[in-house]
Design an enzyme around this catalytic site. Sequence first.
Site, short mmCIF file in Angstrom:
data_model
loop_
_atom_site.label_atom_id
_atom_site.label_comp_id
_atom_site.label_asym_id
_atom_site.label_seq_id
_atom_site.Cartn_x
_atom_site.Cartn_y
_atom_site.Cartn_z
N CYS A 94 5.72 25.47 11.17
CA CYS A 94 6.54 25.44 11.56
C CYS A 94 6.92 26.31 10.18
CB CYS A 94 6.91 23.96 11.12
SG CYS A 94 8.75 23.55 10.13
N CYS A 133 10.34 21.43 4.00
CA CYS A 133 10.53 19.30 4.33
C CYS A 133 9.43 18.34 3.18
CB CYS A 133 9.96 19.92 5.83
SG CYS A 133 10.80 18.59 6.95
N CYS A 184 6.41 17.16 7.40
CA CYS A 184 4.58 17.45 6.76
C CYS A 184 4.13 17.29 5.80
CB CYS A 184 4.17 18.33 7.73
SG CYS A 184 4.88 17.40 9.74
N CYS A 238 12.37 20.91 14.60
CA CYS A 238 10.27 20.28 14.59
C CYS A 238 9.54 20.07 15.52
CB CYS A 238 11.13 19.06 13.60
SG CYS A 238 9.35 17.98 13.13
N GLN A 248 5.26 2.06 17.75
CA GLN A 248 3.66 3.33 17.10
C GLN A 248 5.05 4.68 17.93
OE1 GLN A 248 0.87 2.86 15.43
NE2 GLN A 248 0.83 0.85 15.65
N TYR A 304 1.28 -10.17 12.34
CA TYR A 304 2.62 -8.54 12.47
C TYR A 304 2.46 -7.80 13.92
CZ TYR A 304 0.74 -9.29 8.17
OH TYR A 304 0.24 -10.24 6.46
N GLU A 343 5.45 -12.18 13.52
CA GLU A 343 5.99 -10.97 13.33
C GLU A 343 7.78 -11.65 12.51
OE1 GLU A 343 6.90 -7.48 13.71
OE2 GLU A 343 8.46 -7.96 12.45
N ASP A 384 -2.36 -6.32 11.83
CA ASP A 384 -2.01 -5.26 11.77
C ASP A 384 -0.87 -5.34 10.31
OD1 ASP A 384 -1.24 -1.65 11.95
OD2 ASP A 384 -0.94 -2.61 13.93
N CYS A 388 -2.65 1.05 7.96
CA CYS A 388 -2.40 2.27 8.05
C CYS A 388 -2.05 2.56 6.85
CB CYS A 388 -0.19 2.77 8.34
SG CYS A 388 -0.22 0.73 8.17
#
Length: 489
Positions: free
Chosen positions: A81, A87, A90, A174, A297, A326, A347, A409, A436
Amino acid sequence: MINKNDVVTVKIEDISSEGQGIGIIRDESTGADACGFVLFIKDTVIGDVVEAKVMKTKKTYGYARLVRIIEQSPDRVTARCPVARQCGGCQLQEMSYEAQLRFKQNKVANNLKRLGGLGEADYVMHPIVGMTAPDEPYHYRNKAQFPVGCDRDGNIKIGFYAGRTHDIIDYMDCCIGDPVNKDILRIVRQWMTDNNIKPYNEENHSGVVRHILIRTGRATGEICVCLVINADKLQRYDSLVGELAKIDGMTSIMINVNREKTNVILGRHCETLWGRPYIEDCIGDVRYRISPLSFYQVNPVQTKRMYDKVLEYAQLTGNEAVWDLYCGIGTISLFLAKNAKKVYGVEIVPQAIEDAGNNAALNNIDNAQFFVGKAEEVVPEFYKNGGEGDTDSARSGADMLRPDVIVVDPPRKGCDTSLLDTMLEMAPPRIVYVSCDSATLARDLKYLRESGRYEVRDVQCYDNFCQGVHVETVVWMSRVSNEPRTDRA
Ligand code: SAH
């Protein structure tokens, strides 16, 4: 002693959680193991030797700007990119994909060791699952939110925020997003120009179009475009809808009203301009309905692989009681439901729970039930009340006090200890932790292990955020204690 404006030469040894390279200046007399002064240097990759100018210092660390690369890392590549450095999206595009995967695997292993107290012999860690050929670690995202603004001369800018700022980089192509995004953005830009529709101006809270949210269902080809506007109604949108509707797969054209002076992108109210108020997508055999406000996701290819692993670790035969904490729109719950006796999802977002219920019906799944609330409140209360208040049959509610599997999660901050304590009391034979953030994962695994009742068996990382710093991890824990569970049921 390192001071502001010093120019230093340093080798990059690691990448920070925000994606900057980390170089350490060590006092030579104290040797390589002594803690040195840590410098965070953007636009560098592990293995680079760089010259950098110190911009800001604290007691033990500081920030420096890359002046030049003296010796290139063997893992350095040219970013695909052209605006990768400006940016904020990333952070790792200048690192080869193999090196990105290595970095992520090491990061998780290090956190498990350093923060989780786990030695290599304590568990099995499999090689990270990435998007290597025949996959492509680009164009994988099914969701993008493009900010809209204008430059000093009033020209429209659509693109991404530069790192740590709200300056918009005017760039629509992008390379981690869906190629169709570019066509959609061109149409919106043209329509705004032709109809004199003003972009939002953050400084004086004027103008109309704030963001353009695009979601695509990879398995179904369905597309949703949602304009986030600083107005109650959108004017003169006929030609916009006319053009967008010509795009193959267009399913839903919507507005979201956000009149607040806030950094939060979406407001609470959505309205449909054309088509349905949602798109559908499939993961494996399960079909999901996704509205603009629901969490879903972002990398569907990797998500399927990750959920398959959750299913494998859960070891379901059809007779099990499972909690999915979650649960979002019930993605994991429904993925597991066909192989379990009963699944309960919890949730915090009411809209997501509404979607979860609809998704269960859409798939003719009648053994999944969903609860709105904080996992750290709903589950302890359910347990304390002996399953009372559960609208289900008493027998099934009782099963849920003694589940066979608990899946969690959580968001980056991980699980509350009040939830972990209840999980320990519920004492399921298996816990599957989807994370995550490997730092909070390591902390929570440590807490569960220190009870002496659980051990970590297997760890598998997934690269769901190729070119970015984040990494997903799925962990299988099993109960070690043979002490009988006190029967509360
Ligand atoms: N398992 C889902 C969602 C994971 S993201 C999936 O794979 O799609 C984490 C989810 O936790 C989000 O939907 C978020 O809204 C929810 N959440 C955040 N804090 C929570 C809490 N304290 N209790 C329950 N859910 C929470």
